[in-house]
Enzyme design. Structure first.
Site, mmCIF file in Angstrom:
data_model
loop_
_atom_site.group_PDB
_atom_site.id
_atom_site.type_symbol
_atom_site.label_atom_id
_atom_site.label_comp_id
_atom_site.label_asym_id
_atom_site.label_seq_id
_atom_site.Cartn_x
_atom_site.Cartn_y
_atom_site.Cartn_z
ATOM 1 N N CYS A 194 0.806 -1.222 0.000
ATOM 2 C CA CYS A 194 0.000 0.000 0.000
ATOM 3 C C CYS A 194 0.839 1.273 0.000
ATOM 4 C CB CYS A 194 -0.943 0.010 1.199
ATOM 5 S SG CYS A 194 -1.972 -1.468 1.327
ATOM 6 N N HIS A 211 -8.793 3.124 -2.810
ATOM 7 C CA HIS A 211 -7.409 2.813 -2.451
ATOM 8 C C HIS A 211 -6.775 1.893 -3.505
ATOM 9 C CE1 HIS A 211 -3.900 1.438 -0.429
ATOM 10 N NE2 HIS A 211 -4.426 0.467 0.290
ATOM 11 N N CYS A 250 -1.031 2.062 6.841
ATOM 12 C CA CYS A 250 -0.616 0.720 7.216
ATOM 13 C C CYS A 250 -0.255 -0.026 5.932
ATOM 14 C CB CYS A 250 -1.708 -0.009 7.987
ATOM 15 S SG CYS A 250 -3.304 -0.102 7.133
#
Length: 406
Positions: A90, A361, A391
């Site tokens: 991510c 996302h 995270c």
């Protein structure tokens, strides 16, 4: 000392994976449009002086394989520009910005493109697609324990290392959110309230035209122009969200509405030394002050921002009170809420225009997207400092501090 400054920041609209506006677009084609737009914003820049194009991508395979960064450079006619594809899940395109910062500080270059892309629609995230099972059997026990917890709503999370077991490195992200919610006592109602806040703030930002500033339109192969995010929902209420069922555990708290969806998108930044920016007569948008990266058990991945922000602040010799806003990636409301508590920031400073629950996302895109949004939010609010954090799958966290310059 030489500083790393951002002179251009663009991001595409974010599409819903498999059913949204960008579902038919290849990742390299999408990323190329954003890199082109970022370079067009710096017309005096000679492409021959670009030291590297670094592309964050969490799924660098299939159409996103073969070093997509170099593919994009070649597609744009930037034959002299090297390219590397970076994978830190991510935070992949936050890592590329960190690499640009480090190279500039080390005196090993003056101009870098930091970009990120993810087209989940074209990869089939979460599907086997006939691919071989590459998981290390050393972690199978952890996977079985995770499955058992999903079936037993009274099971309590405990540190597998204390039992002499490996943590579940392959754990589904939704299960990490359920673990955090259980461990930290984050209620379903609190998660839904945060999700409503995210959608409502994003809706308000749209009403005053913020996203028109933040989003660079994308042109599809048929000439259609996409200029808005797919995920924004008008009039979201707690009553609507409370009717949804949990999706990861039968008696869990994480629903499709209080976590981010699967998405497609790309973003790009032009980062250079302050010396080169001055030579080109540019007024930088922002300075990269510092970064930080941290790790923890994968089974509590969602708390990764806590140590990462702490390290970024320590590297900058600043405190959380110095930050005007925070962009905290909303992978799950279940991890956002305890992260905010542990970091110690005023919740009103967090995701002031909504976050990934509303916007989406696209994994490899998110770091560069959040940087772009943070810069525009600082400009709109006439504020100075922002911290961006998320995270990261596998039990990590990452953060970056920005100072607005214009």
């Amino acid at each position: 000392m030489t500083e790393a400054v951002i002179v251009s920041a663009v991001r595409s609209p974010i599409g819903r994976a498999n059913k949204g506006s960008l579902r038919g677009m290849r990742g390299d084609d999408l990323a190329a449009q954003m890199v082109r737009a970022a370079l067009d914003a710096v017309p005096g820049l000679d492409p021959a002086t670009i030291d590297d194009l670094m592309m964050g991508c969490a799924q660098p395979a299939g159409e996103q394989g073969y070093n997509i960064a170099r593919m994009v450079a070649m597609q744009l006619g930037l034959d002299s520009v090297p390219g590397t594809t970076v994978h830190r899940y991510c935070s992949s395109s936050l890592q590329t910005s960190r690499m640009a910062l480090h190279a500039i500080k080390a005196g090993e270059g003056d101009v870098f493109i930091s970009a990120g892309v993810e087209t989940v629609s074209r990869f089939g995230f979460g599907k086997s697609d006939g691919m071989p099972d590459t998981k290390n059997p050393a972690y199978f026990d952890g996977m079985e324990r995770t499955k058992a917890m999903a079936k037993d709503h009274e099971a309590r999370w405990s540190d597998p290392r204390e039992r002499g077991e490996h943590p579940d490195i392959y754990i589904a992200m939704g299960d990490t959110a359920e673990n955090v919610a259980q461990l930290r006592g984050v209620s379903r109602e609190a998660q839904d309230e945060w999700a409503v806040r995210s959608q409502n703030l994003a809706e308000a930002a749209a009403a005053r035209g913020f996203w028109k500033t933040d989003i660079t339109p994308v042109t599809l192969s048929d000439g259609t122009v996409v200029s808005t995010d797919d995920g924004l929902r008008a009039g979201v209420t707690l009553e609507k969200l409370s009717t949804l069922q949990p999706v990861f555990r039968e008696h869990g708290t994480v629903t499709a509405a209080n976590c981010c969806p699967l998405n497609d998108g790309a973003a790009a930044l032009v980062i250079m030394s302050d010396r080169r920016a001055a030579e080109l007569g540019l007024t930088p948008l922002a300075r990269i002050v510092s970064t930080g990266v941290a790790a923890m058990t994968p089974e509590l991945m969602g708390l990764g921002p806590v140590d990462a922000v702490g390290r970024a602040l320590a590297n900058a010799r600043m405190s959380i009170g110095d930050m005007d806003i925070m962009e905290l990636n909303e992978a799950f409301a279940a991890q956002v809420l305890p992260s905010i508590d542990d970091i110690g920031i005023d919740p009103d400073k967090v995701n002031v225009n909504g976050g990934a629950i509303a916007l989406g996302h696209p994994f490899g895109m998110t770091g560069a997207r959040m940087t772009t949004t943070a810069i525009h939010a600082l400009q709109e609010r006439d504020e100075q400092f922002a911290v961006e954090t998320m995270c990261v799958a596998g039990g990590q966290g990452m953060a970056m501090i920005l100072e607005r310059l214009s």
